[in-house]
Scaffold this motif. Structure first.
Motif, PDB file in Angstrom:
ATOM      1  N   GLY A 283     -32.002 -23.306  40.451  1.00  0.00           N
ATOM      2  CA  GLY A 283     -31.572 -22.292  39.493  1.00  0.00           C
ATOM      3  C   GLY A 283     -31.974 -20.900  39.909  1.00  0.00           C
ATOM      4  N   PRO A 284     -31.790 -20.539  41.197  1.00  0.00           N
ATOM      5  CA  PRO A 284     -32.450 -19.339  41.711  1.00  0.00           C
ATOM      6  C   PRO A 284     -31.634 -18.066  41.543  1.00  0.00           C
ATOM      7  N   GLY A 285     -32.350 -16.977  41.355  1.00  0.00           N
ATOM      8  CA  GLY A 285     -31.787 -15.659  41.552  1.00  0.00           C
ATOM      9  C   GLY A 285     -32.127 -15.166  42.936  1.00  0.00           C
ATOM     10  N   SER A 286     -31.306 -14.249  43.436  1.00  0.00           N
ATOM     11  CA  SER A 286     -31.620 -13.630  44.721  1.00  0.00           C
ATOM     12  C   SER A 286     -31.205 -12.162  44.744  1.00  0.00           C
ATOM     13  N   HIS A 287     -30.075 -11.850  44.117  1.00  0.00           N
ATOM     14  CA  HIS A 287     -29.523 -10.500  44.204  1.00  0.00           C
ATOM     15  C   HIS A 287     -28.745 -10.109  42.948  1.00  0.00           C
ATOM     16  N   TYR A 288     -27.687 -10.858  42.641  1.00  0.00           N
ATOM     17  CA  TYR A 288     -26.776 -10.461  41.564  1.00  0.00           C
ATOM     18  C   TYR A 288     -27.384 -10.625  40.170  1.00  0.00           C
ATOM     19  N   PHE A 289     -28.417 -11.440  40.031  1.00  0.00           N
ATOM     20  CA  PHE A 289     -29.031 -11.590  38.715  1.00  0.00           C
ATOM     21  C   PHE A 289     -29.708 -10.307  38.254  1.00  0.00           C
ATOM     22  N   LEU A 290     -29.914  -9.371  39.185  1.00  0.00           N
ATOM     23  CA  LEU A 290     -30.472  -8.064  38.865  1.00  0.00           C
ATOM     24  C   LEU A 290     -29.408  -6.970  38.854  1.00  0.00           C
TER      25      LEU A 290
END
Length: 409
Positions: A283-290
């Motif tokens: 369930g990871p964020g890396s870039h677009y979740f911000l």
């Protein structure tokens, strides 16, 4: 960024928003009956009266003291019953009751506990402190038990704290002569060290040890939430502690980052690639979740409560608007080039319909750095439960115990 893979749901206000009655009846009642996230380890009979009280009193804001207070009479009753069972020599019964009380406290302190809070001024921090106390009472009676270990933050710098609290669980057969693989669990935004019983059961059942650590900006983590490099120092201190334990086989260590912890599992797969055999970003964020566009609608999606104030504080921002405007440039693993480095084996798991962290955050990583692995689940939301769990365990078996006989989940 539009159009998002989430499609029309990106602009949809999900039906449970703003109402504890709707949350309970449309989203939470079913998982509570099944004792699955976020009610894992819990009992429906403990929660149903609490939510009826919240509904009757029209308490809809989980950030209020009134919300948390509604759970505490049930906690007291379970704790008293557990103490009576212990006095009667019924240790298994006492352990179950302490565990149930800890789960009630988990939901009472949702959705977030900040490292900066104190029990005397924050009811959610007080609930978390009590949760840890009761959970360890339960877990100390398990075979093998879970133990708390507080280690020095040897690599601390800047505004990092001095100590790192961990939960450690060893299989009974582990020894200096029989070293075992280790799974380093990196917890999430709302799930902390006392919230991973089932994972530790599964890990121990495979003959592996587990170390559970909270991520920067949450619970008891000493890592400076505003410093993008503080997690690197955190994992260095933890891994150096692990290397000093005679029971741990440091050639077979895997990280498993859960939800918000998935961001750190990706980062560690790059920054600590020489120390990890593999890393699961779940369930990871890396870039677009911000991304500011994503953040403008994330509060309307599947997360049970308002999310952006918690995320802002977790990343060290005092102002939500400042967080939404500036966090991506500062923390994105793509913007900062972290994922352009080589990586250890890295598995990304998520539901395609995730409204908390966009599936784009997993997909973008295939265009950066070393080869990655991924499994995404159509029609499922954040974390891809329940279908993602068997995949995670099978992948970890391949990484940590490739010659062992297959276990069934």
């Amino acid at each position: 960024m539009a159009p998002w893979i989430l499609g029309d749901k990106f602009n949809t206000v999900y039906p449970h928003k703003g109402s504890i009655k709707a949350l309970w009846e449309t989203k939470w009642k079913f998982p509570c009956q099944k004792s699955v996230y976020p009610f894992h380890d819990g009992m429906y009979e403990d929660f149903e009266p609490i939510f009826q009280k919240l509904i009757a009193e029209n308490i809809n804001d989980a950030f209020t003291d009134a919300y948390t207070n509604a759970f505490l009479p049930t906690v007291r009753a379970l704790e008293n019953e557990a103490a009576e069972a212990m006095s009667a020599g019924k240790k298994d019964r006492a352990s179950d009751l302490y565990r149930r009380a800890a789960v009630v406290l988990r939901i009472s302190r949702f959705p977030y506990v900040s490292p900066s809070t104190k029990p005397e001024t924050s009811i959610k921090r007080a609930a978390f402190e009590r949760q840890k106390h009761l959970y360890l009472k339960a877990a100390s009676l398990w075979s093998p038990p879970i133990k708390e270990v507080v280690i020095p933050h040897a690599r601390r710098a800047g505004k990092d704290g001095a100590q790192i609290p961990l939960y450690v669980r060893l299989p009974e057969e582990a020894s200096a002569q029989n070293k075992v693989p280790v799974v380093l669990l990196m917890t999430g935004l709302d799930g902390y060290r006392p919230d991973n019983s089932q994972r530790t059961h599964e890990i121990i059942g495979r003959g592996w040890a587990t170390v559970v650590c909270e991520i920067p900006g949450t619970a008891d983590s000493p890592a400076d939430p505003a410093d993008p490099e503080s997690p690197d120092r955190l994992w260095s201190s933890v891994l150096e502690y692990m290397a000093q334990q005679p029971e741990f086989d440091m050639t077979r260590v895997a990280a498993w980052g859960l939800s918000a912890g998935g961001f750190y599992a990706i980062r560690a797969a790059c920054t600590h690639r020489d120390r990890l055999a593999g890393s699961v970003a779940h369930g990871p964020g890396s870039h677009y979740f911000l991304d500011s566009e994503w953040l403008s609608r994330v509060n309307d999606h599947e997360y049970p409560f308002t999310l952006t104030p918690c995320l802002a504080e977790k990343f060290g921002y005092a102002d939500v608007a400042d967080f939404e405007k500036n966090a991506q440039k500062k923390f994105s693993l793509v913007e900062t080039g972290v994922v352009d480095q080589p990586n250890c084996r890295l598995l990304m798991l998520n539901g395609v319909n995730d409204g908390v962290v966009p599936i784009e955050d997993s997909m973008v990583l295939f265009s950066h750095g070393g080869p990655k692995e991924g499994r995404f689940f159509n029609g499922l939301v954040h974390m891809g439960y329940p279908d993602s769990l068997p995949v995670a365990y099978k992948w970890l078996e391949d990484v940590l115990s490739p010659n062992a006989s297959e276990l069934k989940n």
